[in-house]
Motif scaffolding. Structure first.
Motif, PDB file in Angstrom:
ATOM      1  N   PHE A 138      58.516  56.794  49.012  1.00  0.00           N
ATOM      2  CA  PHE A 138      59.055  56.728  50.380  1.00  0.00           C
ATOM      3  C   PHE A 138      59.568  55.342  50.751  1.00  0.00           C
ATOM      4  O   PHE A 138      60.627  55.217  51.354  1.00  0.00           O
ATOM      5  CB  PHE A 138      57.993  57.176  51.396  1.00  0.00           C
ATOM      6  CG  PHE A 138      57.861  58.670  51.518  1.00  0.00           C
ATOM      7  CD1 PHE A 138      57.956  59.490  50.406  1.00  0.00           C
ATOM      8  CD2 PHE A 138      57.635  59.263  52.752  1.00  0.00           C
ATOM      9  CE1 PHE A 138      57.840  60.860  50.503  1.00  0.00           C
ATOM     10  CE2 PHE A 138      57.515  60.645  52.863  1.00  0.00           C
ATOM     11  CZ  PHE A 138      57.612  61.446  51.741  1.00  0.00           C
ATOM     12  N   SER A 139      58.816  54.293  50.383  1.00  0.00           N
ATOM     13  CA  SER A 139      59.191  52.948  50.833  1.00  0.00           C
ATOM     14  C   SER A 139      60.643  52.586  50.508  1.00  0.00           C
ATOM     15  O   SER A 139      61.357  52.079  51.369  1.00  0.00           O
ATOM     16  CB  SER A 139      58.238  51.904  50.260  1.00  0.00           C
ATOM     17  OG  SER A 139      56.933  52.137  50.752  1.00  0.00           O
ATOM     18  N   PRO A 140      61.114  52.845  49.261  1.00  0.00           N
ATOM     19  CA  PRO A 140      62.496  52.457  48.957  1.00  0.00           C
ATOM     20  C   PRO A 140      63.531  53.264  49.749  1.00  0.00           C
ATOM     21  O   PRO A 140      64.699  52.894  49.767  1.00  0.00           O
ATOM     22  CB  PRO A 140      62.627  52.762  47.456  1.00  0.00           C
ATOM     23  CG  PRO A 140      61.254  52.985  46.948  1.00  0.00           C
ATOM     24  CD  PRO A 140      60.423  53.416  48.100  1.00  0.00           C
ATOM     25  N   ARG A 141      63.112  54.343  50.396  1.00  0.00           N
ATOM     26  CA  ARG A 141      64.079  55.189  51.103  1.00  0.00           C
ATOM     27  C   ARG A 141      64.099  54.960  52.610  1.00  0.00           C
ATOM     28  O   ARG A 141      64.850  55.602  53.332  1.00  0.00           O
ATOM     29  CB  ARG A 141      63.793  56.661  50.791  1.00  0.00           C
ATOM     30  CG  ARG A 141      64.079  57.002  49.318  1.00  0.00           C
ATOM     31  CD  ARG A 141      63.656  58.410  48.963  1.00  0.00           C
ATOM     32  NE  ARG A 141      64.410  59.411  49.705  1.00  0.00           N
ATOM     33  CZ  ARG A 141      64.002  60.649  49.914  1.00  0.00           C
ATOM     34  NH1 ARG A 141      62.847  61.043  49.438  1.00  0.00           N
ATOM     35  NH2 ARG A 141      64.740  61.495  50.591  1.00  0.00           N
ATOM     36  N   VAL A 142      63.233  54.051  53.074  1.00  0.00           N
ATOM     37  CA  VAL A 142      63.131  53.815  54.515  1.00  0.00           C
ATOM     38  C   VAL A 142      64.482  53.437  55.122  1.00  0.00           C
ATOM     39  O   VAL A 142      64.847  53.905  56.197  1.00  0.00           O
ATOM     40  CB  VAL A 142      62.084  52.712  54.812  1.00  0.00           C
ATOM     41  CG1 VAL A 142      62.187  52.210  56.238  1.00  0.00           C
ATOM     42  CG2 VAL A 142      60.682  53.250  54.552  1.00  0.00           C
TER      43      VAL A 142
END
Ligand code: UDP
Length: 564
Positions: free
Chosen positions: A73-77
């Protein structure tokens, strides 16, 4: 030690750590909402009138953000990926902190191990050691990590764990043996937890606890300003990822919408316009949360294309005075027919993109229509443009509402002590029991000896016999009540059936998530053998289910009138 309400969240933001894009998003949110949380804390403190609240030591382990579980999820924020989970975790942390509890936050396996006191390299530590936390909030990923690294302590302390589980886990999928025998196995596993230990984003099934999140609350002045500033012909499309525009048949309803309204989008793009988004749409790109809210303040309509399911954005739109228009799903989407729900531990049928908006809010704020029916769609657009709506936010999604609910859970939910014995059968109701085709109300005569101290308080129990094919979830709602699984054990005895004047010719006790129930041919009564399988969800045309219902507070479905 007593818990003292806190109004300054700066220390919490330090506890949250840094580095990841997801944590940055969460901290910005916490900072922005700080004043709202502080005000809510003041109000709740007054409401509770100085009751004693013990301070709990709480570990929050956000499993999906750990590298060990892939942290997808973090890289897609910043790229239009899902933000709902981060919204929810930020709010859970804020609520626990504001309530005054002792908090630790971990987002890596290493931090988890050091907080649990597991020596590094002792993955499968066979010893049970004292757990320095009263409560642990985590998710399915975190649960798996704890099982792997806590050794025998996991079994001993799992009753202290709460699993944040967006879409919910029904009892039939949670019970290992039952799930295996009856085809309810999923990749999420079967953990034999008390189903109330799973906490959901929306009140999907009362089998789980409703955790929720918050949306900003507006002052009366702000509400008036918003109403005066609305552009009656401005629509914003729900969805940050270009893929939602790939929907089949969208040309038809988009061209209708485009006749009446200027269409805006907040779809993420890298360098050029995403090809899926038609040229007549004004695309702002993915916006930071506060700017997204500003856009909603001007818009009249927030329109869903069917995906994502059940996110926070429609509540924010409605809170900012938009009408939310969404498509009805017929047939309903579920784990049986839709890729997204496939393999999720729930049998729930989803009748629209956002069932909470449809069922708990409804008109004039929410319109659910058949997008394939051009006339119905066009009529809705026209009607929406003519109607004035006020910004609206259900109490359970305000900071105060969330604080109140989490406070009640922390104060009263206890999954470590076995429930008390079933109450003795009391005298029966006056009127004879009649088996009507619809649900039948069964009077439950309460006596004061019934499980004192149990929560929710037993006097809020109302028993109903559901029509064949009707789940307890729905049978209770039909009567303006909500199913309360912790009351099942009151109804699960031959004595209870007799007391309720259900005419049992014979009684059998089995493992079946639909029991206690009554089958009319043969007048057979079935009792539940496995308390973990008590389930509000589930139905079969073979059975009249015996359903424990309770009242609820207006705007706070998780709590009964006497529950605080
Ligand atoms: N959001 C945002 N920028 C945008 C559109 C949405 O920051 O351009 C935020 C919105 O405020 C909401 C969050 O994204 O709180 C998640 O919303 P959504 O309903 O889309 O759920 P998701 O699918 O992301 O979990």
């Amino acid at each position: 030690v007593q818990a003292v309400f806190r109004s300054n969240l700066s220390h919490l933001m330090e506890l949250m750590g840094s580095g990841k894009e997801s944590l940055i998003f969460m901290k910005k949110r916490t900072k922005r909402l700080m004043a709202q949380w502080a005000l809510a804390a003041q109000r709740l403190e007054q409401k509770l009138g100085g009751i004693q609240r013990g301070q709990k030591q709480i570990l929050v382990h956000i499993g999906f953000l750990t590298e060990e579980s892939g942290d997808v999820f973090s890289p897609r924020v910043l790229k239009g990926g899902p933000l709902g989970e981060m919204v929810q975790w930020a709010d859970i942390l804020a609520a626990l902190y504001v309530l005054g509890h002792g908090l630790r936050v971990t987002v890596s396996l290493k931090e988890l191990q050091s907080n649990l006191g597991v020596p590094p390299g002792r993955g499968n530590c066979p010893l049970t050691m004292p757990l320095p936390f009263d409560l642990i909030y985590t998710d399915y990923h975190g649960l798996q990590q704890m099982k792997q690294h806590m050794g025998l302590s996991f079994k001993k302390y799992r009753c202290r764990i709460r699993v944040i589980d967006t879409f919910g886990t029904e009892p039939a999928y949670n019970h290992e043996e039952y799930a295996t025998l009856h085809g309810y196995r999923t990749n999420w596993g079967y953990w034999n937890l008390n189903p109330k230990q799973f906490m959901t984003m929306f009140p999907h099934t009362p089998d789980n606890s409703f955790m929720g999140f918050v949306s900003e609350e507006l002052s009366e002045t702000e509400k008036q300003l918003i109403k005066d500033g609305k552009a009656s012909n401005m629509a914003v499309v729900y969805g940050k990822e270009a893929s939602i525009w790939k929907l089949q048949g969208k040309e038809k309803f988009l061209s209708i919408l485009n006749k009446y309204m200027e269409i805006h989008g907040t779809v993420y793009y890298e360098s050029q316009r995403p090809p899926e988004v038609p040229a007549f749409v004004k695309n702002h790109g993915l916006l930071p949360q506060p700017e997204f809210q500003q856009l909603l303040r001007k818009a009249k309509l927030f329109i869903g294309f069917g995906f994502p399911y059940e996110g926070p954005a429609p509540l924010e739109a409605i809170a900012n005075g938009c009408v939310f228009l969404q498509s009805r799903f017929s047939p309903p989407h579920s784990s049986l027919n839709h890729e997204f729900f496939r393999g999720k531990p729930t049998s729930r049928e989803v009748f629209s993109q956002h069932p909470y908006a449809e069922n708990f809010i409804g008109k004039p704020h929410v319109w659910t229509v058949d997008y394939n029916n051009s006339e119905e769609f066009e009529a809705a657009i026209k009607a929406i443009m003519r109607t004035q709506v006020d910004p609206y936010l259900p109490y359970e999604y305000t900071c105060e509402g969330m604080l109140e609910r989490i406070h009640a859970y922390i104060q009263h939910q206890d999954f470590c002590t076995a429930p008390g014995p079933a109450p003795p059968a009391a005298h029966g109701p006056q009127s004879p029991f009649v088996l009507a085709p619809n649900a039948t109300h069964l009077e439950w005569a309460h006596n004061s000896s019934v499980a004192p101290g149990s929560w929710p308080p037993a006097h809020s129990l109302q028993a109903w016999l559901a029509a064949p094919g009707r789940a307890c979830t729905d049978a209770c709602l039909d009567h303006g009540l909500v199913c309360e699984p912790s009351f099942f054990h009151f109804l699960n005895s031959r004595d209870a059936f007799i007391k309720l004047q259900v005419p049992c010719d014979s009684t059998e006790s089995e493992m079946n998530h639909l029991y206690p129930a009554f089958a009319q041919p043969g007048q057979e009564c079935y009792l539940q053998k496995e308390p973990l399988l008590f389930s509000c969800a589930g139905s079969s045309t073979k059975y009249h289910r015996l359903c424990p219902c309770r009242d609820f507070r207006k705007g706070q479905v998780a709590l009964c009138q006497g529950c605080l």
